[in-house]
Design a protein around this motif. Sequence first.
Motif, PDB file in Angstrom:
ATOM      1  N   UNK A  90       4.454  17.322  -4.859  1.00 41.91           N
ATOM      2  CA  UNK A  90       5.012  16.949  -3.560  1.00 41.91           C
ATOM      3  C   UNK A  90       4.651  15.500  -3.251  1.00 41.91           C
ATOM      4  N   UNK A  91       5.264  14.958  -2.199  1.00 47.51           N
ATOM      5  CA  UNK A  91       4.923  13.593  -1.801  1.00 47.51           C
ATOM      6  C   UNK A  91       3.470  13.510  -1.350  1.00 47.51           C
ATOM      7  N   UNK A 144       7.458  14.934  -8.202  1.00 42.37           N
ATOM      8  CA  UNK A 144       7.553  13.561  -8.684  1.00 42.37           C
ATOM      9  C   UNK A 144       6.941  13.435 -10.068  1.00 42.37           C
ATOM     10  N   UNK A 145       7.514  12.554 -10.867  1.00 36.57           N
ATOM     11  CA  UNK A 145       7.012  12.221 -12.183  1.00 36.57           C
ATOM     12  C   UNK A 145       6.514  10.775 -12.128  1.00 36.57           C
ATOM     13  N   UNK A 146       5.266  10.571 -12.522  1.00 39.67           N
ATOM     14  CA  UNK A 146       4.641   9.245 -12.525  1.00 39.67           C
ATOM     15  C   UNK A 146       4.627   8.779 -13.975  1.00 39.67           C
ATOM     16  N   UNK A 147       5.430   7.778 -14.288  1.00 42.49           N
ATOM     17  CA  UNK A 147       5.566   7.274 -15.651  1.00 42.49           C
ATOM     18  C   UNK A 147       4.751   5.996 -15.818  1.00 42.49           C
ATOM     19  N   UNK A 154       0.558  11.059  -2.829  1.00 44.96           N
ATOM     20  CA  UNK A 154      -0.360  10.214  -2.065  1.00 44.96           C
ATOM     21  C   UNK A 154      -1.811  10.486  -2.466  1.00 44.96           C
ATOM     22  N   UNK A 155      -2.159  11.759  -2.639  1.00 45.98           N
ATOM     23  CA  UNK A 155      -3.508  12.124  -3.076  1.00 45.98           C
ATOM     24  C   UNK A 155      -3.794  11.596  -4.477  1.00 45.98           C
ATOM     25  N   UNK A 156      -2.812  11.675  -5.358  1.00 43.97           N
ATOM     26  CA  UNK A 156      -2.942  11.164  -6.721  1.00 43.97           C
ATOM     27  C   UNK A 156      -3.257   9.667  -6.702  1.00 43.97           C
ATOM     28  N   UNK A 157      -2.493   8.896  -5.913  1.00 45.88           N
ATOM     29  CA  UNK A 157      -2.735   7.451  -5.801  1.00 45.88           C
ATOM     30  C   UNK A 157      -4.136   7.189  -5.267  1.00 45.88           C
ATOM     31  N   UNK A 158      -4.565   7.961  -4.265  1.00 43.17           N
ATOM     32  CA  UNK A 158      -5.897   7.769  -3.674  1.00 43.17           C
ATOM     33  C   UNK A 158      -6.992   8.082  -4.690  1.00 43.17           C
ATOM     34  N   UNK A 169       0.826  -1.200   0.000  1.00 41.39           N
ATOM     35  CA  UNK A 169       0.000   0.000   0.000  1.00 41.39           C
ATOM     36  C   UNK A 169       0.866   1.258   0.000  1.00 41.39           C
ATOM     37  N   UNK A 170       2.167   1.090   0.121  1.00 43.04           N
ATOM     38  CA  UNK A 170       3.051   2.242   0.134  1.00 43.04           C
ATOM     39  C   UNK A 170       3.372   2.683  -1.291  1.00 43.04           C
ATOM     40  N   UNK A 171       4.080   3.774  -1.400  1.00 38.37           N
ATOM     41  CA  UNK A 171       4.499   4.298  -2.698  1.00 38.37           C
ATOM     42  C   UNK A 171       6.016   4.222  -2.736  1.00 38.37           C
ATOM     43  N   UNK A 172       6.544   3.593  -3.751  1.00 31.88           N
ATOM     44  CA  UNK A 172       7.996   3.438  -3.875  1.00 31.88           C
ATOM     45  C   UNK A 172       8.518   4.262  -5.045  1.00 31.88           C
ATOM     46  N   UNK A 173       9.675   4.839  -4.860  1.00 32.97           N
ATOM     47  CA  UNK A 173      10.312   5.673  -5.878  1.00 32.97           C
ATOM     48  C   UNK A 173      11.396   4.846  -6.579  1.00 32.97           C
TER      49      UNK A 173
END
Length: 85
Positions: A65-66, A44-47, A70-74, A12-16
């Motif tokens: 921002x981080x 951050x860039x989400x590819x 997190x909001x983007x993932x949610x 459930x975490x976000x890894x870079x």
Amino acid sequence: MPRRLEETQVCRDIRVNVLGEITDGEERGRYVIIKRMNDVPSSFLVLLFLDPDHATGLGDYWVESYEALEEFFAECRWEVCWSDD
């Protein structure tokens, strides 16, 4: 046929800088890598990719921002299975 990441790797975490397969939510079945940009504070860039080999890119998203990441993932309702490679 592209290899699938193992079910046991779901987090459930976000890894870079780690390849992940989106297993639920929008973009399900696609692959993602998060890159930290060199700005201050970090953005951050989400590819997005069609396959785990990065052969077919599907675009990208930029988040400021981080916390925004997190909001983007949610918002996307993403669950991601991160690779151990």
